[in-house]
Design an enzyme around this catalytic site. Structure first.
Site, mmCIF file in Angstrom:
data_model
loop_
_atom_site.group_PDB
_atom_site.id
_atom_site.type_symbol
_atom_site.label_atom_id
_atom_site.label_comp_id
_atom_site.label_asym_id
_atom_site.label_seq_id
_atom_site.Cartn_x
_atom_site.Cartn_y
_atom_site.Cartn_z
ATOM 1 C CG HIS A 340 22.543 -12.936 2.295
ATOM 2 N ND1 HIS A 340 21.276 -12.624 2.493
ATOM 3 C CD2 HIS A 340 22.888 -14.156 2.566
ATOM 4 C CE1 HIS A 340 21.009 -13.696 3.193
ATOM 5 N NE2 HIS A 340 21.555 -14.519 3.118
ATOM 6 N N GLY A 341 25.183 -9.041 0.758
ATOM 7 C CA GLY A 341 26.239 -8.657 0.060
ATOM 8 C C GLY A 341 25.974 -7.210 -0.905
#
Length: 485
Positions: A340-341
């Site tokens: 996700h990041g």
């Protein structure tokens, strides 16, 4: 370009549908591919070259894996019977596909993160002279997390014998670049859509359901996600936030990310239906789950099943004893968080979910809150999810910890919320918050609601679309959260 924009709805989409249905059947995939490249390159045309390069590599790898290069195209794929042996060339090809996709993902998503942490470590141990002075500022291409996973599934599915290679490059380019789900999913695995690339139907019923999906997704995004997002942003960006408003903001973010992402998925599914494609369901009332295990069967289904089939099971799944199973669950969720990041916040978010998944399996999938009445189980699970979302939303780890402290009563200053109350407790935001909760737990899912479109439903859908368009024109806050992933 976002779906919930005046330009997309009134200009881009009508032109897309007109070009698609006017194109000869044999050229429709080429039409979709070109349109998708225009859509993807709207913000930065250079990103299109990156995606085309990735597409070419995976297409060629797929041909080698299937042993269908040149004269061997019509040769039966004897070696690809499930359980059969793989040649050295096939093994090399699938590795090239996986490594090339992961290399793109790692470089563009984690280069800056790695340099920052490397420099922080050196500073901590007093070796500042060895810090990296990298002048490269890597820009994250939109949707790279989605299309790399999607493209990888192609070569892996062929290697496993779950699908056959595509002969025409244009068909494969259409699959990888398909604009409805290109930049924020759902992740469409090749085996799920391979037959539709060969033959699919275009009916009025399917097109009508596609319109309904798009309109309802639009309503979720504009009428619910955006106002809830304003509440969340105000609370998370405040210098100080009190106990009640910290929970108000955290729950608002839970509503925002759900309606934002499920709304986008609905719109993507609807656009797919308009083009004759049927995509799988991506959300299944996740906030009605009674455990974290159940939550991950209902939330972002295309990602959770991808991680299960292409990461968890290859790691051994639950086949090598309980200890190894817990390690696999934690590892998958940690990597899912990083997907996700590039932030330690996402790692912690993944660790929270991985810990509860392991604990629930340790308790034989019967965590204590599952033994409680249904409402209590849903409430406890939702609180755990909201708590984890704080790390997902906060700008960095110190801010996440400060916010968590406020949620547990760490900030008792009444002055902290005076300005916040003015900004987030007006009738519009309170109404949007309450309505979001009612829709989450009481309204039917879009997937079920659109199975049969009646006259009454059509009227409601059109009214919601009109309200959404009117609200969209007046709003200056219209991000899609998953665009940055």
């Amino acid at each position: 370009m976002v779906f919930s924009s005046y330009f997309f709805i009134f200009y881009f989409l009508p032109i897309v549908l007109l070009l698609y249905y006017l194109s000869p059947k044999k050229l429709r995939h080429l039409t979709i591919a070109i349109i998708s490249y225009v859509f993807y390159g709207w913000a930065n045309p250079a990103f299109v070259l990156l995606m085309i390069g990735s597409t070419i590599i995976d297409y060629i790898c797929g041909l080698f894996i299937a042993d269908r290069w040149g004269k061997n195209w019509n040769k039966p794929i004897v070696s690809l019977v499930k359980g059969g042996n793989r040649t050295k060339r096939q093994k090399i090809a699938v590795r090239v596909s996986i490594i090339s996709n992961l290399s793109l993902l790692v470089f563009f998503k984690y280069f800056n993160f790695a340099v920052e942490n490397y420099n922080s470590l050196l500073e901590f141990i007093g070796l500042q002279t060895l810090e990296s002075d990298s002048i490269i500022n890597v820009v994250l291409p939109l949707g790279i997390s989605f299309y790399t996973f999607q493209s990888m599934s192609y070569s892996i599915d062929i290697y496993r014998g779950n699908a056959k290679a595509i002969r025409k490059f244009v068909d494969f380019a259409c699959y990888v670049s398909m604009f409805p789900q290109l930049v924020a999913g759902p992740i469409i695995r090749f085996q799920e859509i391979s037959n539709q690339l060969k033959e699919r139907t275009h009916t009025l019923e399917k097109f009508s359901r596609g319109i309904a999906f798009f309109c309802l997704g639009m309503a979720k995004k504009v009428l619910l996600a955006n106002p809830c997002g304003k509440i969340a942003d105000t609370c998370f960006d405040a210098v100080d936030v009190g106990f009640l408003n910290s929970w108000y903001g955290a729950i608002s973010y839970a509503f925002q990310i759900y309606f934002d992402f499920s709304g986008y998925s609905d719109m993507a599914i609807g656009l797919g239906l308009m083009l004759g494609f049927v995509f799988a369901k991506n959300f299944d009332s996740p906030y009605s789950s009674r455990s974290i295990t159940e939550f991950w069967r209902r939330w972002h289904i295309s990602l959770s099943t991808w991680l299960r089939d292409y990461l968890y099971i290859p790691l051994g799944g639950n086949r090598n004893g309980n200890t190894r199973t817990y390690i696999n669950l934690m590892l998958v969720m940690l990597l899912g968080g990083l997907w996700h990041g590039s932030s330690w916040n996402f790692v912690i978010w993944g660790a929270i979910h991985g810990t509860f998944l392991a604990l629930e399996r340790l308790a034989n999938k019967k965590a204590f809150y599952q033994k409680l009445p249904k409402l209590a189980g849903i409430t406890i699970t939702f609180i755990i999810v909201v708590f984890a979302w704080v790390f997902f939303r906060a700008s960095d780890l110190p801010n996440a910890i400060t916010y968590i402290q406020a949620m547990f009563g760490g900030n008792t200053s009444s002055q902290a919320d005076l300005v916040n109350n003015i900004l987030i407790k007006n009738p519009y935001y309170i109404f949007s918050f309450i309505l979001a909760g009612i829709v989450v737990w009481k309204f039917p899912q879009t997937w079920d609601f659109t199975k049969k479109i009646t006259l009454a439903k059509s009227i409601w859908i059109m009214l919601l679309m009109m309200l959404s368009v009117m609200a969209m024109v007046t709003q200056d806050f219209n991000p899609f959260i998953y665009f940055i992933f």
